[in-house]
Design a protein around this motif. Structure first.
Motif, short mmCIF file in Angstrom:
data_model
loop_
_atom_site.label_atom_id
_atom_site.label_comp_id
_atom_site.label_asym_id
_atom_site.label_seq_id
_atom_site.Cartn_x
_atom_site.Cartn_y
_atom_site.Cartn_z
N ARG A 31 36.89 41.75 29.03
CA ARG A 31 36.71 41.05 30.30
C ARG A 31 37.50 39.78 30.26
O ARG A 31 37.64 39.15 29.22
CB ARG A 31 35.24 40.67 30.51
CG ARG A 31 34.34 41.84 30.73
CD ARG A 31 32.97 41.32 31.05
NE ARG A 31 32.11 42.47 31.30
CZ ARG A 31 30.83 42.40 31.40
NH1 ARG A 31 30.21 41.27 31.28
NH2 ARG A 31 30.12 43.47 31.64
N ALA A 32 37.97 39.38 31.39
CA ALA A 32 38.69 38.12 31.46
C ALA A 32 37.70 36.96 31.36
O ALA A 32 38.00 35.93 30.79
CB ALA A 32 39.48 38.03 32.76
N PHE A 33 36.51 37.14 31.93
CA PHE A 33 35.49 36.12 31.89
C PHE A 33 34.15 36.80 31.61
O PHE A 33 33.89 37.89 32.10
CB PHE A 33 35.38 35.39 33.24
CG PHE A 33 36.59 34.58 33.56
CD1 PHE A 33 36.72 33.29 33.10
CD2 PHE A 33 37.61 35.11 34.33
CE1 PHE A 33 37.84 32.54 33.40
CE2 PHE A 33 38.73 34.36 34.63
CZ PHE A 33 38.84 33.06 34.16
N LEU A 84 38.13 43.97 48.77
CA LEU A 84 37.73 43.41 47.49
C LEU A 84 37.60 44.47 46.40
O LEU A 84 37.67 44.14 45.22
CB LEU A 84 36.41 42.65 47.63
CG LEU A 84 36.43 41.37 48.45
CD1 LEU A 84 35.08 40.65 48.35
CD2 LEU A 84 37.54 40.44 48.05
N LYS A 85 37.46 45.71 46.78
CA LYS A 85 37.37 46.79 45.78
C LYS A 85 38.63 46.87 44.93
O LYS A 85 38.59 47.36 43.81
CB LYS A 85 37.14 48.14 46.46
CG LYS A 85 35.82 48.26 47.14
CD LYS A 85 35.72 49.58 47.88
CE LYS A 85 34.45 49.64 48.69
NZ LYS A 85 34.37 50.86 49.49
N GLU A 91 36.99 38.94 39.69
CA GLU A 91 37.79 38.27 40.71
C GLU A 91 37.11 38.28 42.09
O GLU A 91 37.38 37.43 42.93
CB GLU A 91 39.15 38.95 40.85
CG GLU A 91 40.04 38.82 39.65
CD GLU A 91 41.33 39.60 39.80
OE1 GLU A 91 42.39 39.04 39.44
OE2 GLU A 91 41.30 40.76 40.28
N ARG A 92 36.26 39.24 42.31
CA ARG A 92 35.64 39.40 43.64
C ARG A 92 34.84 38.19 44.09
O ARG A 92 35.01 37.74 45.24
CB ARG A 92 34.78 40.67 43.65
CG ARG A 92 35.60 41.92 43.48
CD ARG A 92 34.73 43.13 43.28
NE ARG A 92 35.55 44.30 43.00
CZ ARG A 92 35.07 45.44 42.57
NH1 ARG A 92 33.76 45.60 42.40
NH2 ARG A 92 35.87 46.45 42.33
N PRO A 93 33.97 37.62 43.24
CA PRO A 93 33.26 36.41 43.70
C PRO A 93 34.20 35.24 43.98
O PRO A 93 33.94 34.44 44.88
CB PRO A 93 32.33 36.09 42.52
CG PRO A 93 32.22 37.33 41.73
CD PRO A 93 33.49 38.08 41.95
N VAL A 94 35.30 35.15 43.24
CA VAL A 94 36.28 34.08 43.47
C VAL A 94 36.89 34.23 44.86
O VAL A 94 36.98 33.26 45.63
CB VAL A 94 37.38 34.09 42.38
CG1 VAL A 94 38.44 33.05 42.67
CG2 VAL A 94 36.78 33.88 40.99
N CYS A 136 28.22 32.62 40.36
CA CYS A 136 28.94 33.82 39.93
C CYS A 136 30.43 33.57 39.72
O CYS A 136 31.13 34.42 39.19
CB CYS A 136 28.79 34.93 40.97
SG CYS A 136 27.09 35.32 41.36
N VAL A 137 30.91 32.43 40.18
CA VAL A 137 32.34 32.14 40.10
C VAL A 137 32.62 31.46 38.77
O VAL A 137 32.04 30.42 38.48
CB VAL A 137 32.79 31.24 41.28
CG1 VAL A 137 34.24 30.86 41.17
CG2 VAL A 137 32.51 31.94 42.60
#
Length: 196
Positions: A31-33, A84-85, A91-94, A136-137
């Protein structure tokens, strides 16, 4: 038990025990984060009929006010092809947070107009959603990797729109995107990795 089998059994038990204690790194999904602590968005998979009705009332009032304006908007701030999918789960919450920030900025500016009363409840709902979403971000590091690809393009587009678009066009874009934000984008983020 044969000596070779006993050794294999001991090694397997030791590996399992060490893995559980964290003494040995265990491969996991990259995961990136890491997932954000306190990120609880599942409650927003669907909004109540009363909340959606408040947004419909505000949009209807806005559409009525458009009849009195002479406006011409060239581009689409929220293109239909954007989904967003297509972004990674982290990345979606960002992306949604940036979309919500712009939406709130525009709607708060509109609250001083004749639409003010119809925007009260939608503003409260969006502010509540954003406050929960911020958990979440992932924090943006001051140095290191920056958003790339689709996320970078999307964030850049939102920033540029605030500089280049007229207030009337921003208002129209935001108002006509409200239901997509609430029923698709928010639902996708609330669904996490189940949004495919």
């Amino acid at each position: 038990i044969a000596p070779g089998c006993a050794l294999v059994l001991v090694l397997m038990l030791m590996t399992a025990a060490l893995s559980r204690t964290g003494a040995v790194p265990v491969p996991s999904a990259s995961r990136a984060f890491p997932p954000a602590r306190g990120c609880h968005m599942a409650q927003f998979k669907s909004l109540s009929p009363q909340e959606l009705q408040a947004f419909k009332t505000a949009r209807d009032a806005f559409e009525d006010s458009l009849l009195q304006k002479d406006w011409d908007c060239s581009g689409r701030l929220f293109p239909r092809t954007r989904d967003l999918k297509h972004l990674q789960v982290w990345e979606r919450p960002v992306a949604l947070e940036a979309e919500l920030a712009l939406t709130l900025t525009v709607l708060e500016a509109m609250a001083n107009s004749s639409l003010g009363h119809s925007l009260e409840q939608p503003l409260l709902t969006l502010q509540h959603i954003r406050s929960k979403l911020q958990a979440c971000v992932p924090a943006q590091p001051t140095a290191g990797p920056r958003p790339r690809g689709r996320l970078h393009h999307w964030l850049h587009r939102l920033q540029e729109a605030q500089k280049k678009e007229s207030q009337d066009c921003l208002e129209a874009s935001v108002m006509f995107n409200l239901f997509r934000l609430l029923t698709q984008d928010l639902k996708c983020v609330a669904s996490g990795d189940q949004c495919v």
